[in-house]
Design an enzyme around this catalytic site. Structure first.
Site, PDB file in Angstrom:
ATOM      1  N   ASP A 181       0.849  -1.180   0.000  1.00  0.00           N
ATOM      2  CA  ASP A 181       0.000   0.000   0.000  1.00  0.00           C
ATOM      3  C   ASP A 181       0.901   1.252   0.000  1.00  0.00           C
ATOM      4  O   ASP A 181       1.865   1.311  -0.767  1.00  0.00           O
ATOM      5  CB  ASP A 181      -0.951  -0.034   1.202  1.00  0.00           C
ATOM      6  CG  ASP A 181      -2.119   0.929   1.079  1.00  0.00           C
ATOM      7  OD1 ASP A 181      -3.156   0.535   0.504  1.00  0.00           O
ATOM      8  OD2 ASP A 181      -1.995   2.079   1.522  1.00  0.00           O
ATOM      9  N   TYR A 316      -4.266  13.300  -0.521  1.00  0.00           N
ATOM     10  CA  TYR A 316      -4.334  14.644  -1.107  1.00  0.00           C
ATOM     11  C   TYR A 316      -2.938  15.177  -1.414  1.00  0.00           C
ATOM     12  O   TYR A 316      -2.681  15.679  -2.522  1.00  0.00           O
ATOM     13  CB  TYR A 316      -5.056  15.584  -0.143  1.00  0.00           C
ATOM     14  CG  TYR A 316      -5.228  16.976  -0.690  1.00  0.00           C
ATOM     15  CD1 TYR A 316      -6.400  17.343  -1.363  1.00  0.00           C
ATOM     16  CD2 TYR A 316      -4.220  17.936  -0.556  1.00  0.00           C
ATOM     17  CE1 TYR A 316      -6.560  18.626  -1.878  1.00  0.00           C
ATOM     18  CE2 TYR A 316      -4.366  19.205  -1.071  1.00  0.00           C
ATOM     19  CZ  TYR A 316      -5.534  19.547  -1.732  1.00  0.00           C
ATOM     20  OH  TYR A 316      -5.677  20.810  -2.246  1.00  0.00           O
ATOM     21  N   HIS A 369      -4.692  -7.966   0.212  1.00  0.00           N
ATOM     22  CA  HIS A 369      -3.983  -6.699   0.364  1.00  0.00           C
ATOM     23  C   HIS A 369      -3.180  -6.617   1.656  1.00  0.00           C
ATOM     24  O   HIS A 369      -2.125  -5.993   1.698  1.00  0.00           O
ATOM     25  CB  HIS A 369      -5.011  -5.562   0.319  1.00  0.00           C
ATOM     26  CG  HIS A 369      -4.418  -4.200   0.324  1.00  0.00           C
ATOM     27  ND1 HIS A 369      -3.708  -3.693  -0.744  1.00  0.00           N
ATOM     28  CD2 HIS A 369      -4.430  -3.210   1.264  1.00  0.00           C
ATOM     29  CE1 HIS A 369      -3.309  -2.463  -0.462  1.00  0.00           C
ATOM     30  NE2 HIS A 369      -3.734  -2.149   0.754  1.00  0.00           N
TER      31      HIS A 369
END
Length: 404
Positions: A181, A316, A369
């Site tokens: 990740d 972001y 994952h």
């Protein structure tokens, strides 16, 4: 850099636990369509059950004590250029083997330092049959019990700087890394900036590639046109397309309006639970999540130092700093290893992942994952093979073979 390390124990204030209980008692649940299942998101039945357990029966103090017993934790001040000093939380456990290989483990979202829990005892284990590691598991700034950045712009280069400086502060001038990740992206950035001098090799369980492009990578594109893919690779592409079209809503929100979503996650433990629980189930490979296991995972976010909203901002900041992160090649030059788990939500054909420095690959029949949590034995076996005797990255850290 002065030595500011302090031993750390998780000790959530009683008032925080009381407030959580009050909020859970006042929870209002949405309606749900008949036979909705998982098609619309986390099922109402599951969330009601987990909230009931969180409210009555789940004992945070018990799990807090277990984490403190199992994981040697510390905090330390790390200076990040342009962002001042951040107080960082981390797990650090040394092997009994003096020449163990220093390894930095980096988690992602919706994970935390908790993901090192199952692999830690395996990695530090001493044996003449496999290498041993000195393990550092960083809580990313804004996650767990690490301080969050106060300024805008804290992106991959800053996470990499902090991770590298932490290892140097601990006396590990040369080390290897492991992550999935965001951990993949951060350790890759560490390799790009600090590779060879400090970061000697990286292993990842999130193999990422750039789609073949006729203009930027013409030879690669031609090979793509004439390639034949295995059934597993075709299934992987199918999964990837499904994720990109149906599973990226969370990322779009994190990457554009993290503050807006943050109000809901910071104020509603039920909202936080649903937001993360969905990913734990959907992104794993039929992993038998126990209710208390889920609630401990979520509680780390709820009781986190900066609050759960802080964990979203990496999306972001990275998107703003590197909008082409997933569309342009991000090469490294240090030895690279990949572990492939079939239920990872992004899976590319191996031909797309070719790189001159890709020295190790391992494919598994199950797992998703959260490899360190779902398949700790398999993940650690891969790391041992890569860095052990006869492995392609054996001896990559001078004087640290991992063997007594």
């Amino acid at each position: 850099m002065t030595d500011s390390e302090k031993p750390f124990k998780i000790a959530v204030p009683d008032a925080s636990i009381t407030l959580l209980q009050q909020k859970l008692a006042l929870a209002t649940f949405p309606d749900e369509l008949d036979e909705a299942g998982w098609e619309y998101g986390a099922p109402l039945f599951d969330i009601r059950r987990l909230v009931a357990r969180w409210k009555e029966g789940y004992d945070w103090r018990k799990h807090e004590a277990l984490l403190n017993d199992e994981l040697p934790q510390f905090t330390r001040d790390i200076d990040v250029e342009g962002f001042g000093t951040l107080n960082v939380h981390y797990v650090h456990k040394k092997s009994e083997v003096e020449d163990a290989i220093p390894l930095l483990f980096v988690h992602g979202w919706p994970g935390s330092f908790l993901e090192v829990r199952k692999i830690l005892p395996l990695l530090v284990e001493a044996s003449p049959e496999h290498p041993s590691f000195h393990v550092v598991a960083l809580s990313l700034p804004g996650y767990g019990f690490s301080e969050a950045p106060k300024k805008k712009g804290f992106a991959l280069a800053q996470f990499a700087e902090l991770g590298n400086k932490l290892m140097l502060a601990l006396g590990y001038n040369e080390y290897v890394t492991q992550g999935g990740d965001w951990g993949h992206m951060i350790t890759r950035k560490i390799a790009q900036i600090y590779g060879h001098k400090h970061s000697k090799a990286m292993h990842s369980n999130l193999p990422l590639a750039v789609r073949p492009d006729p203009f930027h990578r013409p030879l690669f594109f031609l090979s793509y046109l004439f390639s034949s893919y295995s059934e597993a690779e075709k299934e992987g592409l199918k999964q990837t397309l499904h994720f990109l079209s149906k599973g990226r809503g969370y990322s779009a929100e994190h990457s554009t309006q993290p503050q807006t979503l943050g109000y809901s996650l910071a104020d509603s433990p039920v909202g936080l639970l649903a937001w993360i629980y969905e990913k734990l189930v959907v992104w794993s490979d039929n992993y038998p999540w126990e209710d208390d296991e889920v609630l401990t995972w979520i509680s780390i976010y709820w009781f986190s130092r900066a609050g759960p909203a802080a964990s979203l901002r990496i999306y972001y900041e990275v998107d703003k700093a590197t909008p082409d992160l997933f569309t342009t090649d991000q090469p490294t030059t240090i030895p690279l290893g990949y572990s492939y788990f079939p239920k990872e939500h992004i899976r590319f054909p191996k031909s797309w992942l070719k790189a001159r420095n890709l020295v190790f690959q391992s494919e598994h029949e199950s797992g998703g994952h959260f490899a360190a949590h779902e398949k700790p034995q398999e993940l650690v076996a891969d790391v041992r093979k890569m860095f052990g005797r006869g492995g392609p990255a054996f001896g990559v850290v001078p004087g640290k073979t991992g063997y007594a």
